[in-house]
Design an enzyme around this catalytic site. Structure first.
Site, PDB file in Angstrom:
ATOM      1  N   SER A   1      -9.458  -1.445   7.664  1.00 46.01           N
ATOM      2  CA  SER A   1      -8.984  -0.950   6.050  1.00 46.01           C
ATOM      3  C   SER A   1      -8.102  -2.270   5.398  1.00 46.01           C
ATOM      4  O   SER A   1      -7.644  -2.123   4.541  1.00 46.01           O
ATOM      5  CB  SER A   1      -8.204   0.088   6.310  1.00 46.01           C
ATOM      6  OG  SER A   1      -9.045   1.312   6.558  1.00 46.01           O
TER       7      SER A   1
ATOM      8  N   LYS B   1       0.942  -0.983   0.057  1.00 40.60           N
ATOM      9  CA  LYS B   1      -0.038   0.027   0.089  1.00 40.60           C
ATOM     10  C   LYS B   1       0.869   1.073   0.158  1.00 40.60           C
ATOM     11  O   LYS B   1       1.696   1.481   0.839  1.00 40.60           O
ATOM     12  CB  LYS B   1      -0.746  -0.150   1.227  1.00 40.60           C
ATOM     13  CG  LYS B   1      -1.865   0.999   1.361  1.00 40.60           C
ATOM     14  CD  LYS B   1      -2.658   0.632   2.636  1.00 40.60           C
ATOM     15  CE  LYS B   1      -3.817   1.555   2.958  1.00 40.60           C
ATOM     16  NZ  LYS B   1      -4.617   1.349   3.950  1.00 40.60           N
TER      17      LYS B   1
ATOM     18  N   SER C   1      -9.419   1.327   3.543  1.00 37.60           N
ATOM     19  CA  SER C   1      -8.600   2.116   2.883  1.00 37.60           C
ATOM     20  C   SER C   1      -7.618   1.363   1.822  1.00 37.60           C
ATOM     21  O   SER C   1      -7.167   1.915   0.896  1.00 37.60           O
ATOM     22  CB  SER C   1      -7.762   3.097   3.753  1.00 37.60           C
ATOM     23  OG  SER C   1      -6.845   2.671   4.474  1.00 37.60           O
TER      24      SER C   1
END
Length: 464
Positions: free
Chosen positions: A174, A80, A150
């Site tokens: 997330s 990420k 997220s």
């Protein structure tokens, strides 16, 4: 090996070790697959092709020389875009950080590369991880729907077979939210189990780092490479690391699993509930003892989650918000400005309430190995959808819908794994989660694996 990208991480690792597959070939396949899917998915902030191919060539030389480092060696993975990689921007999918270049690797990147993993790119997040939609990215099962957040880019690329594992972060769900709506496994370890050094923070006392993978075994292998004390992270726990594979195939006979009577099945989509109840029934058939439990202080969970997250996030962004306010997306800027208005007394009250909640959950877990319930209440919503309407006529904004069931494990800091358990009527994935005792990741992975053996969801893949 034309179907190599359909393998699990552990299957690919076996093929690489036995030299039936080359790290260079596999990495090239992954990069080519990503290039094909990106126009529809937009899962990546950037690809790291040169660094990846160099790592793949090194892995190939080492494996050919008999120096196999383990099951991540030569395997394409992603991180990420909150994770620092030396010499590369860490943008957090935000214009605010367009010029931020990392001068060192994050702890997780260090550990992944030490294990021989090949990092092919950095995936999109909802800006600064402050949301559950990841508006840049589509869901691989239907790009008109959200991939969750997220860590939406990580969930999307793993599901679409762009890589075998992608790292996420989890502050209110997330990792598990995108795993649940994209049909992958998402593991949030115990608070402090995996170092967050070199990862941009959302909320320091709620943030966790962990993997999204195709199978439970893949998550166990990845956690083994990541887990361990790191003095550079003030929240890191100096607790011995378990062997996450030792009990993975032992089944659930004799284990006691709690099913909540309250909270976890309130306002849940009918397809989600049906599939989760079926998963519970399968675990019972495999020998688990299923007992009903009451979730303590359930009415306060969301208040504590936001009471901690909002002021901590605003504190992290205090300087940037004043220097680059207009570069934030409107939703994130609004959250940050609102967080600055929360009184310190309310933040302290949330801290005190969390301590009481952790004690109450410890009492609930007496005599239990884990609890199980839906990972999220709904399949992925449409990207333009603002609310979810429940059968009783009530409407709930999308963000609290998806955070509601994942937030408890963040508030109390317990390990949780989201596992695919079927599909909704419109062909979107559903998932359950297993929450365990502190540092008992091996036990929740064992339970998740016992279910996984009864189903073939890990073999299903979207067709873009």
């Amino acid at each position: 090996m034309s179907d190599a990208l359909r393998l699990s991480l552990r299957e690919a690792a076996s093929a690489l070790r036995e030299r039936r597959l080359s790290p260079v070939e596999l990495t090239r396949m992954a990069l080519d697959r990503i290039a094909i899917d990106e126009p529809k998915l937009n899962a990546y902030v950037r690809l790291t092709e040169d660094r990846a191919m160099a790592a793949a060539r090194q892995a190939e030389r080492e494996i050919q020389a008999g120096n196999w480092r383990g099951e991540l060696h030569g395997v394409p993975v992603a991180v990420k875009d909150l994770y620092d990689m030396a010499g590369l921007p860490t943008t957090c999918s935000s214009k605010v950080r367009h010029d931020h270049v990392a001068d060192a690797d994050s702890a997780c990147v260090e550990r992944l590369e030490r294990a021989g993993a090949v990092i092919v790119g950095k995936t999109h997040t909802h800006e600064f991880a402050y949301g559950i939609v990841t508006p840049t990215t589509g869901n691989p099962w239907n790009p008109a729907h959200i991939p969750g957040g997220s860590s939406g880019g990580s969930g999307a690329t793993v599901a679409a077979r762009g890589c075998f594992m992608a790292m996420g972060t989890d502050t209110g769900g997330s990792i598990r939210i995108p795993a649940a709506v994209c049909g992958t496994v998402g593991l949030k370890p115990t608070y402090g189990r995996v170092s967050r050094f070199g990862i941009a923070s959302l909320s320091w006392s709620l943030d966790h780092a962990g993997p999204l993978t195709r199978t439970v075994g893949d998550a166990a292998v990845t956690l083994a490479a990541l887990a361990g004390f790191d003095p550079r992270d003030p929240g890191s726990a100096d607790v011995p690391v378990s062997d996450y594979l030792a009990e993975l195939e032992l089944g659930v006979r004799g284990l006691r699993i709690g099913v909540p009577r309250n909270y976890f099945f309130d306002h849940v989509d009918a397809d989600v509930e049906r599939n989760v109840r079926d998963a519970i029934a399968r675990l019972k058939a495999e020998g688990a003892e299923i007992v009903e439990v009451d979730i303590p202080m359930a009415d306060l969970i969301m208040s504590v989650e936001f009471g901690l997250c909002m002021p901590e996030a605003s504190a992290y962004h205090h300087k940037m918000l004043r220097e680059r306010r207009d570069l934030y997306e409107e939703d994130v800027r609004t959250f940050l400005e609102t967080g600055e208005m929360i009184p310190a007394t309310d933040y302290i009250a949330a801290l005190r309430m969390r301590t009481q909640m952790q004690a109450a959950w410890r009492r609930m877990f007496e005599g239990l190995d884990a609890i199980i319930g839906p990972a999220v209440p709904s399949p992925a919503t449409r990207r333009d959808q603002l609310t979810v309407r429940w059968p009783d006529g009530t409407e709930e904004p999308v963000a609290p819908v998806f955070i509601r069931l994942s937030a408890p494990a963040n508030v109390v800091g317990l390990p949780s794994v989201a596992v695919p358990c079927g599909f909704s009527g419109n062909g979107l994935p559903t998932a359950f989660q297993v929450i365990g005792r502190p540092f008992q990741e091996a036990r929740i992975l064992r339970i998740a694996r016992a279910y996984e053996r009864t189903a073939d969801w890990a073999r299903r893949e979207p067709s873009l």
